[in-house]
Design a protein around this motif. Structure first.
Motif, mmCIF file in Angstrom:
data_model
loop_
_atom_site.group_PDB
_atom_site.id
_atom_site.type_symbol
_atom_site.label_atom_id
_atom_site.label_comp_id
_atom_site.label_asym_id
_atom_site.label_seq_id
_atom_site.Cartn_x
_atom_site.Cartn_y
_atom_site.Cartn_z
ATOM 1 N N TYR A 157 9.690 -56.079 -18.658
ATOM 2 C CA TYR A 157 8.864 -54.870 -17.365
ATOM 3 C C TYR A 157 7.168 -55.695 -17.492
ATOM 4 O O TYR A 157 6.838 -55.365 -18.902
ATOM 5 N N ILE A 158 6.843 -55.327 -16.179
ATOM 6 C CA ILE A 158 5.457 -55.538 -15.790
ATOM 7 C C ILE A 158 4.992 -53.757 -15.315
ATOM 8 O O ILE A 158 5.616 -53.918 -14.563
ATOM 9 N N ILE A 159 3.985 -53.726 -16.538
ATOM 10 C CA ILE A 159 3.414 -51.997 -16.289
ATOM 11 C C ILE A 159 2.268 -51.735 -15.635
ATOM 12 O O ILE A 159 1.646 -52.840 -16.146
ATOM 13 N N GLY A 160 1.811 -51.911 -14.198
ATOM 14 C CA GLY A 160 0.915 -51.686 -13.448
ATOM 15 C C GLY A 160 0.549 -50.881 -12.074
ATOM 16 O O GLY A 160 0.965 -50.137 -12.235
ATOM 17 N N GLU A 184 4.291 -61.620 -8.597
ATOM 18 C CA GLU A 184 5.205 -63.193 -8.980
ATOM 19 C C GLU A 184 4.696 -63.934 -9.142
ATOM 20 O O GLU A 184 4.795 -64.804 -10.079
ATOM 21 N N ASN A 185 3.034 -64.250 -8.915
ATOM 22 C CA ASN A 185 2.338 -64.944 -9.880
ATOM 23 C C ASN A 185 1.901 -65.125 -11.271
ATOM 24 O O ASN A 185 1.505 -66.234 -11.854
ATOM 25 N N LEU A 186 1.878 -63.800 -11.971
ATOM 26 C CA LEU A 186 1.472 -63.833 -13.055
ATOM 27 C C LEU A 186 3.050 -64.462 -13.755
ATOM 28 O O LEU A 186 2.926 -64.953 -15.142
ATOM 29 N N ARG A 187 4.299 -64.411 -13.102
ATOM 30 C CA ARG A 187 5.711 -64.681 -13.581
ATOM 31 C C ARG A 187 5.449 -66.191 -13.451
ATOM 32 O O ARG A 187 5.721 -67.485 -14.949
ATOM 33 N N HIS A 205 12.737 -65.609 -12.236
ATOM 34 C CA HIS A 205 13.188 -64.076 -10.961
ATOM 35 C C HIS A 205 12.322 -63.346 -11.740
ATOM 36 O O HIS A 205 12.906 -62.485 -12.163
ATOM 37 N N SER A 206 12.537 -62.185 -10.470
ATOM 38 C CA SER A 206 12.563 -61.003 -10.729
ATOM 39 C C SER A 206 13.121 -60.270 -10.638
ATOM 40 O O SER A 206 14.917 -60.657 -10.539
ATOM 41 N N HIS A 221 11.121 -58.579 -14.889
ATOM 42 C CA HIS A 221 11.392 -59.602 -14.095
ATOM 43 C C HIS A 221 12.388 -60.764 -15.371
ATOM 44 O O HIS A 221 12.320 -60.547 -16.546
ATOM 45 N N GLU A 222 12.404 -61.750 -15.250
ATOM 46 C CA GLU A 222 13.010 -62.907 -16.455
ATOM 47 C C GLU A 222 12.487 -63.884 -16.489
ATOM 48 O O GLU A 222 12.537 -64.517 -15.479
ATOM 49 N N ILE A 223 12.935 -64.769 -17.584
ATOM 50 C CA ILE A 223 12.613 -65.961 -17.002
ATOM 51 C C ILE A 223 13.614 -66.641 -18.659
ATOM 52 O O ILE A 223 14.184 -65.752 -19.475
ATOM 53 N N GLU A 224 14.421 -68.025 -18.363
ATOM 54 C CA GLU A 224 15.832 -68.338 -18.672
ATOM 55 C C GLU A 224 14.827 -69.179 -18.608
ATOM 56 O O GLU A 224 14.902 -70.998 -17.988
ATOM 57 N N PHE A 225 15.133 -69.868 -20.037
ATOM 58 C CA PHE A 225 15.501 -71.268 -20.767
ATOM 59 C C PHE A 225 16.734 -72.203 -20.467
ATOM 60 O O PHE A 225 18.058 -71.819 -20.181
ATOM 61 N N THR A 226 16.709 -73.802 -20.524
ATOM 62 C CA THR A 226 18.055 -74.537 -20.991
ATOM 63 C C THR A 226 18.821 -74.516 -22.363
ATOM 64 O O THR A 226 17.607 -74.434 -23.376
#
Length: 501
Positions: A157-160, A184-187, A205-206, A221-226
């Motif tokens: 989570y991004i909390i702002g 989205e820019n931070l991600r 993606h969000s 947000h989520e970041i997925e790897f290979t």
């Protein structure tokens, strides 16, 4: 293929040295430092709390640099690990050259390298988290002939501060794009930075979770790897969490990997995707579907699913997430493309389809079929996971499943093809084993499986006992019942653990 791996790799060392990171030598590191006028070197390593530590060196000469890279340095082990006594606590930290990356946040040019722990006689520290994983991974390949590969889905989570210019719908943030998502820019900056530091990223993606209060907005947000080798999979998650927190500091927002942020909203998991590989071939599926060895692999993990929570769900708020109807598992079972199960088999590319030509009729010539993308996904872990220990424990469980004669039968019994949380499937739901509902219950499950995890000397007994003691120390038995509908007390406990991991 090797040339493309180098040419398109965003890691500055790979591009400059013209070789994959796995081939880096000491003199490669020295050359890069010299060619790029690097002024500082950081040794990085993970302590008992799971956070990335730093030891800083100013590079004053090539002789000094070669000495550091050849022999490592001493650190106080008793300040990093509670089980190491202060009266004999010196440890060596030795750099692993393949992990080197340019630090993206320092004012002065700096190179960072992850390290392993060694003891007085030059042997690896048996209880070091990264060595426990190495032992498990090595034993797996020795016993099965396969390489265990994995990757994580890093949710956060991004909390702002609140911004009402383009309001988004509550809990409808999945794959939302700017301007209806504010960070989205931070991600995207995180994605590029992680890749430059060696992370193998699939996409970002969000996520579903978003909501606002009177003063703040919360975006998931989520970041997925290979899939990569298990040790690398853990390393890129640890570095990525550090990068995201550094970017949060840069933008003046809170980054939290906590499993639960508030009542009734989506929690953050850290799903682990896994696959078996041999000679560059993925053995999780064939042209028909999931292979028998993949099912045996899953059966082993399901058999140890309850005690795996000791490593993958390590704080009380983990068990506020593992409740029905929140797209989080509660029961021990597996299924296809089913988000109510513990192990999900995601949609794969089994059929030799021609979708790309259908979408692009102008495409000429044969479009290559690219097999080998099938994984299976363990959905219970969250951001509190002790990543080295979790991955080691998963590998041991999978190893046992592959070797056991009755695993295929067990797997077939635990397969479900319905949403087990729907009322019409109550009987099925209650026939399944459940995951623990607290850290205390998780510790009890780990105690029962303690001897298993000590097999082949992978987990020292003291490590297992340490987890049991720490989990029981939360005193959270029957927590869900005690906190039911008590939103004020739930908020207190969420705030307490928002940065615990």
């Amino acid at each position: 293929m090797r040339d493309l791996e180098i040419l398109m790799n965003p890691n500055k060392l790979v591009k400059h040295l013209k070789k994959p990171a796995r081939e880096f030598t000491k003199y490669d590191i020295i050359k890069f430092i010299d060619d790029h006028h690097i002024e500082m070197l950081n040794f990085r390593y993970v302590g008992e709390d799971g956070k990335l530590k730093t030891l800083n060196f100013v590079i004053t000469s090539k002789d000094y640099l070669e000495s550091i890279l050849s022999t490592g340095e001493r650190v106080d082990g008793s300040s990093l690990f509670s089980y190491i006594d202060a009266d004999f606590s010196d440890l060596y930290v030795i750099p692993r050259f393949r992990t080197a990356f340019v630090n993206p946040f320092t004012e002065h040019p700096t190179l960072d390298i992850l390290c392993s722990f060694y003891i007085k006689g030059g042997q690896p520290l048996e209880s070091a988290p990264e060595y426990i994983l190495k032992k498990a991974s090595t034993q797996f390949t020795k016993d099965t002939g396969y390489t265990f590969k994995a990757m994580g889905e890093l949710e956060y989570y991004i909390i702002g501060k609140k911004n009402d210019l383009y309001p988004s719908k509550d809990q409808r943030g999945y794959h939302e794009a700017s301007p209806y998502t504010n960070w989205e820019n931070l991600r995207t900056e995180a994605l590029l930075t992680i890749a430059q530091c060696g992370g193998k990223i699939k996409y970002g993606h969000s996520e579903v979770g978003n909501f606002t209060t009177d003063t703040h907005m919360y975006e998931q947000h989520e970041i997925e790897f290979t899939p990569v080798d298990a040790e690398e999979a853990v390393e890129q998650l640890i570095i990525s969490k550090w990068i995201l927190r550094m970017l949060g500091q840069k933008y003046g927002v809170i980054i939290s990997f906590a499993p639960k942020i508030t009542v009734g909203k989506a929690g953050s998991g850290l799903h682990i995707h896994m696959m078996l590989e041999k000679d560059g071939i993925n053995y999780m599926n064939d042209e028909v579907g999931l292979t028998d060895i993949a099912k045996k692999f899953m059966a082993g993990i399901l058999d140890k699913a309850q005690s795996l929570t000791a490593f993958g769900n390590s704080i009380p708020t983990s068990y506020l997430r593992l409740v029905p109807h929140q797209e989080a598992p509660t029961m021990v079972c597996w299924g296809d493309s089913n988000r109510s199960v513990l192990i999900r088999v995601p949609l794969g590319w089994i059929a030799k389809t021609n979708m790309i030509k259908d979408a692009n009729p102008q495409e000429r010539g044969d479009v290559p079929y690219i097999p080998g993308k099938q994984t299976v996904e363990l959905r219970s872990p969250d951001g509190s996971a002790d990543l080295y220990h979790l991955m080691a424990a998963i590998i041991m469980a999978a190893n046992e499943g592959i070797l056991a004669e009755d695993s295929l039968e067990k797997a077939n019994k635990m397969y479900v093809n319905v949403n087990i949380f729907n009322d019409e499937h109550k009987a099925l739901y209650h026939s399944l084993n459940s995951l623990p509902s607290s850290c205390y219950e998780s510790a009890e499950c780990l105690e029962k499986d303690s001897i298993f995890y000590q097999k082949d000397g992978v987990f020292p007994e003291g490590t297992i006992n340490g987890f049991v003691k720490r989990l029981k120390g939360f005193n959270d038995k029957d927590m869900n019942e005690r906190l039911f509908n008590n939103h004020e007390e739930i908020k207190k406990i969420v705030d307490q653990y928002i940065h615990h991991m």
